[in-house]
Design an enzyme around this catalytic site. Structure first.
Site, mmCIF file in Angstrom:
data_model
loop_
_atom_site.group_PDB
_atom_site.id
_atom_site.type_symbol
_atom_site.label_atom_id
_atom_site.label_comp_id
_atom_site.label_asym_id
_atom_site.label_seq_id
_atom_site.Cartn_x
_atom_site.Cartn_y
_atom_site.Cartn_z
ATOM 1 N N GLY A 122 -0.204 -6.159 5.737
ATOM 2 C CA GLY A 122 0.380 -4.692 5.143
ATOM 3 C C GLY A 122 1.023 -4.389 6.141
ATOM 4 O O GLY A 122 2.359 -4.907 6.395
ATOM 5 N N ARG A 123 0.260 -3.519 6.902
ATOM 6 C CA ARG A 123 1.278 -2.365 8.456
ATOM 7 C C ARG A 123 2.523 -3.552 8.807
ATOM 8 O O ARG A 123 4.047 -2.872 9.243
ATOM 9 C CB ARG A 123 0.863 -1.434 8.581
ATOM 10 C CG ARG A 123 0.265 -0.547 7.869
ATOM 11 C CD ARG A 123 -0.860 0.123 8.152
ATOM 12 N NE ARG A 123 -2.384 -0.772 8.114
ATOM 13 C CZ ARG A 123 -3.343 -0.091 8.363
ATOM 14 N NH1 ARG A 123 -3.098 0.802 9.395
ATOM 15 N NH2 ARG A 123 -4.425 -1.027 8.665
ATOM 16 N N ASP A 173 -19.006 -2.841 -12.280
ATOM 17 C CA ASP A 173 -19.346 -2.615 -13.485
ATOM 18 C C ASP A 173 -21.186 -4.087 -14.668
ATOM 19 O O ASP A 173 -20.537 -4.465 -13.705
ATOM 20 C CB ASP A 173 -18.654 -2.475 -14.760
ATOM 21 C CG ASP A 173 -19.051 -0.981 -14.953
ATOM 22 O OD1 ASP A 173 -20.095 -0.668 -15.691
ATOM 23 O OD2 ASP A 173 -18.183 -0.097 -14.730
ATOM 24 N N ILE A 174 -21.133 -3.087 -15.421
ATOM 25 C CA ILE A 174 -21.910 -4.443 -16.041
ATOM 26 C C ILE A 174 -21.555 -5.771 -16.595
ATOM 27 O O ILE A 174 -20.028 -5.727 -16.791
ATOM 28 C CB ILE A 174 -22.728 -3.435 -16.842
ATOM 29 C CG1 ILE A 174 -21.834 -3.158 -17.981
ATOM 30 C CG2 ILE A 174 -23.634 -2.508 -16.845
ATOM 31 C CD1 ILE A 174 -22.672 -2.530 -19.630
ATOM 32 N N THR A 186 -15.522 -5.074 4.734
ATOM 33 C CA THR A 186 -15.374 -5.549 6.202
ATOM 34 C C THR A 186 -15.535 -4.016 7.016
ATOM 35 O O THR A 186 -15.859 -4.021 7.926
ATOM 36 C CB THR A 186 -14.518 -6.152 6.915
ATOM 37 O OG1 THR A 186 -13.070 -4.858 5.976
ATOM 38 C CG2 THR A 186 -14.221 -7.176 6.887
ATOM 39 N N ASP A 215 -5.546 -6.476 -6.584
ATOM 40 C CA ASP A 215 -6.175 -6.058 -6.002
ATOM 41 C C ASP A 215 -7.260 -4.757 -6.303
ATOM 42 O O ASP A 215 -7.402 -3.699 -6.109
ATOM 43 C CB ASP A 215 -5.989 -5.851 -4.190
ATOM 44 C CG ASP A 215 -7.496 -5.397 -3.572
ATOM 45 O OD1 ASP A 215 -8.587 -5.493 -4.412
ATOM 46 O OD2 ASP A 215 -7.316 -4.997 -2.236
ATOM 47 N N LEU A 216 -8.177 -5.408 -7.868
ATOM 48 C CA LEU A 216 -8.976 -3.664 -8.157
ATOM 49 C C LEU A 216 -10.645 -3.394 -7.914
ATOM 50 O O LEU A 216 -10.921 -2.454 -8.281
ATOM 51 C CB LEU A 216 -8.660 -3.737 -9.597
ATOM 52 C CG LEU A 216 -6.788 -3.591 -9.384
ATOM 53 C CD1 LEU A 216 -6.603 -3.097 -11.148
ATOM 54 C CD2 LEU A 216 -6.343 -2.193 -9.610
ATOM 55 N N LYS A 217 -10.817 -4.925 -7.403
ATOM 56 C CA LYS A 217 -12.506 -5.064 -7.042
ATOM 57 C C LYS A 217 -13.270 -4.246 -7.851
ATOM 58 O O LYS A 217 -14.057 -3.504 -7.808
ATOM 59 C CB LYS A 217 -12.294 -4.040 -5.805
ATOM 60 C CG LYS A 217 -11.755 -5.090 -4.301
ATOM 61 C CD LYS A 217 -11.619 -3.766 -3.122
ATOM 62 C CE LYS A 217 -11.318 -4.767 -2.302
ATOM 63 N NZ LYS A 217 -9.910 -3.751 -2.223
ATOM 64 N N ASN A 265 -20.247 -6.822 -19.637
ATOM 65 C CA ASN A 265 -19.680 -6.833 -20.555
ATOM 66 C C ASN A 265 -18.576 -6.211 -19.951
ATOM 67 O O ASN A 265 -17.341 -6.066 -20.839
ATOM 68 C CB ASN A 265 -20.677 -6.237 -22.031
ATOM 69 C CG ASN A 265 -19.668 -5.720 -23.064
ATOM 70 O OD1 ASN A 265 -18.506 -6.695 -23.879
ATOM 71 N ND2 ASN A 265 -20.095 -4.788 -23.915
ATOM 72 N N THR A 266 -18.258 -4.967 -19.867
ATOM 73 C CA THR A 266 -17.303 -3.622 -19.465
ATOM 74 C C THR A 266 -16.557 -4.676 -18.275
ATOM 75 O O THR A 266 -15.089 -5.036 -18.460
ATOM 76 C CB THR A 266 -17.653 -2.843 -18.647
ATOM 77 O OG1 THR A 266 -19.074 -2.331 -19.156
ATOM 78 C CG2 THR A 266 -16.733 -1.744 -18.487
ATOM 79 N N ARG A 296 -2.402 -9.793 12.137
ATOM 80 C CA ARG A 296 -1.359 -9.321 13.196
ATOM 81 C C ARG A 296 -0.813 -9.756 14.406
ATOM 82 O O ARG A 296 -1.253 -11.733 14.577
ATOM 83 C CB ARG A 296 -1.982 -8.123 13.886
ATOM 84 C CG ARG A 296 -2.733 -7.150 13.412
ATOM 85 C CD ARG A 296 -1.989 -6.148 12.750
ATOM 86 N NE ARG A 296 -2.604 -4.813 12.287
ATOM 87 C CZ ARG A 296 -2.231 -4.799 11.193
ATOM 88 N NH1 ARG A 296 -2.777 -5.692 10.473
ATOM 89 N NH2 ARG A 296 -3.620 -3.675 10.114
ATOM 90 N N LYS A 348 0.985 -8.285 -3.405
ATOM 91 C CA LYS A 348 -0.089 -7.341 -3.299
ATOM 92 C C LYS A 348 -0.549 -5.913 -3.891
ATOM 93 O O LYS A 348 -0.280 -4.505 -3.079
ATOM 94 C CB LYS A 348 -1.912 -7.488 -2.718
ATOM 95 C CG LYS A 348 -3.452 -6.730 -2.793
ATOM 96 C CD LYS A 348 -4.351 -6.787 -1.638
ATOM 97 C CE LYS A 348 -4.344 -6.097 0.050
ATOM 98 N NZ LYS A 348 -4.738 -4.362 -1.051
ATOM 99 N N ASP A 396 0.572 -0.955 0.188
ATOM 100 C CA ASP A 396 -0.299 -0.222 0.323
ATOM 101 C C ASP A 396 1.215 1.716 -0.337
ATOM 102 O O ASP A 396 0.468 2.279 1.146
ATOM 103 C CB ASP A 396 -1.015 -0.242 1.046
ATOM 104 C CG ASP A 396 -1.478 -1.197 1.143
ATOM 105 O OD1 ASP A 396 -2.376 -1.618 -0.113
ATOM 106 O OD2 ASP A 396 -2.131 -1.672 2.719
HETATM 107 O O1 C5P Z 1 -2.190 -2.583 6.713
HETATM 108 P P1 C5P Z 1 -3.024 -4.111 6.799
HETATM 109 O O2 C5P Z 1 -1.828 -5.837 7.143
HETATM 110 O O3 C5P Z 1 -4.736 -3.350 7.617
HETATM 111 O O4 C5P Z 1 -3.671 -4.313 5.374
HETATM 112 C C1 C5P Z 1 -4.245 -5.272 5.481
HETATM 113 C C2 C5P Z 1 -4.716 -4.735 3.400
HETATM 114 O O5 C5P Z 1 -5.760 -5.562 3.015
HETATM 115 C C3 C5P Z 1 -4.712 -3.845 2.954
HETATM 116 O O6 C5P Z 1 -4.813 -3.837 1.641
HETATM 117 C C4 C5P Z 1 -6.344 -3.581 3.060
HETATM 118 O O7 C5P Z 1 -6.913 -2.767 2.150
HETATM 119 C C5 C5P Z 1 -6.665 -5.081 2.859
HETATM 120 N N1 C5P Z 1 -7.947 -5.245 2.925
HETATM 121 C C6 C5P Z 1 -8.757 -5.496 4.109
HETATM 122 N N2 C5P Z 1 -10.191 -5.287 4.887
HETATM 123 C C7 C5P Z 1 -10.666 -6.154 3.890
HETATM 124 C C8 C5P Z 1 -10.163 -6.065 2.496
HETATM 125 C C9 C5P Z 1 -8.747 -5.877 2.115
HETATM 126 O O8 C5P Z 1 -7.927 -4.648 4.635
HETATM 127 N N3 C5P Z 1 -12.231 -6.778 4.233
#
Ligand code: C5P
Length: 232
Positions: free
Chosen positions: A210-211, A64-65, A119, A59-61, A67-68, A181, A32, A10
């Site tokens: 991530g973090r 849309d319709i 979430t 991860d672009l989620k 066809n798109t 975590r 990701k 990120d």
């Molecule tokens: O930094 P952290 O470990 O919280 O990052 C989690 C990653 O997962 C982020 O890119 C966040 O956008 C993604 N994510 C999430 N919860 C979701 C879907 C995606 O934390 N329900």
């Protein structure tokens, strides 16, 4: 199917991303790429990271319709990513169109994963904003089942839901779980979290971290710790 740790890159620029990835001189982590980095840098960031030998979850989620989504998925599949995703709320027909678009002429395709309810959406927002009156757990499982019926490979869900998703959709239906975590780490803005070891026990197939890795003093050590707890 391989269990793996996916690092959420990120970052808002290629420069920051490469400064981070340059630290990984041994094993090349699965990464990701989300909207922030993709919108900042475009398809070249995907190609560059791929060239460095990383697997990529784009991860672009999409939502849309049909066809798109089909035509956009065809473009993403040419980027040679390993995994990508869409919103199950786009309907089964949209998900089926996505699979068609994603499938390459040789029959191969990246894994396709559905987002059920984000979430960040709780029962109250679902009822008041979306006018969905069913319990959120039921909605999540229903969307997961729709994704399975449409031929998708799995869903993004909290590690706490991974077991239930496997019960409803089968062991081979993949669960990709953020909200991870370390037992001794900061939870930040995540609400319901699990350690990598707990996520493994409950049956997550991939954890997205991530973090706890990107903001660690020693990101490589934090990554290796995740792998040791979750995969090895
Ligand atoms: O930094 P952290 O470990 O919280 O990052 C989690 C990653 O997962 C982020 O890119 C966040 O956008 C993604 N994510 C999430 N919860 C979701 C879907 C995606 O934390 N329900």
């Amino acid at each position: 199917m391989g269990k793996d740790v996916i690092i959420a890159c990120d970052f808002d620029s290629a420069e920051k991303t490469f400064a981070f990835l340059d630290k990984f001189t041994g094993r090349k982590p699965f990464v990701k790429i989300g909207m922030e980095l993709y919108y900042a840098e475009g398809p070249s960031i995907v190609k560059e990271i791929k060239k460095r030998g990383h697997k990529i979850f784009l991860d672009l989620k999409l939502h849309d319709i049909p066809n798109t989504v089909k035509k956009s998925m065809a473009v993403l599949s040419r980027l040679d990513v390993d995994m990508t995703n869409l919103h199950a709320a786009g309907t089964k027909r949209m998900m089926e169109a996505a699979i068609e678009g994603l499938t390459r002429p040789d029959g191969t395709r990246p894994m396709l994963i559905a987002v059920t309810q984000l979430t960040s959406t709780d029962q109250e927002a679902m009822e008041n904003d979306l006018l969905i009156k069913e319990p959120i757990d039921k909605v999540v499982m229903h969307y997961a089942h729709n994704a399975m019926e449409a031929g998708l490979d799995g869903v993004v869900c909290s590690p706490l839901e991974a077991g239930k998703v496997h019960d409803r959709c089968g062991k081979n239906f993949v669960t990709v779980t953020p909200g991870v975590r370390f037992a001794d780490g900061d939870i930040g803005d995540q609400k319901r979290v699990m350690t990598p070891a707990e996520a493994k026990k409950i049956g997550s197939d991939y954890i997205v971290v991530g973090r706890p890795i990107t903001a660690a003093e020693d990101p490589v050590a934090a990554y290796e710790r995740c792998v040791a707890e979750f995969v090895d």
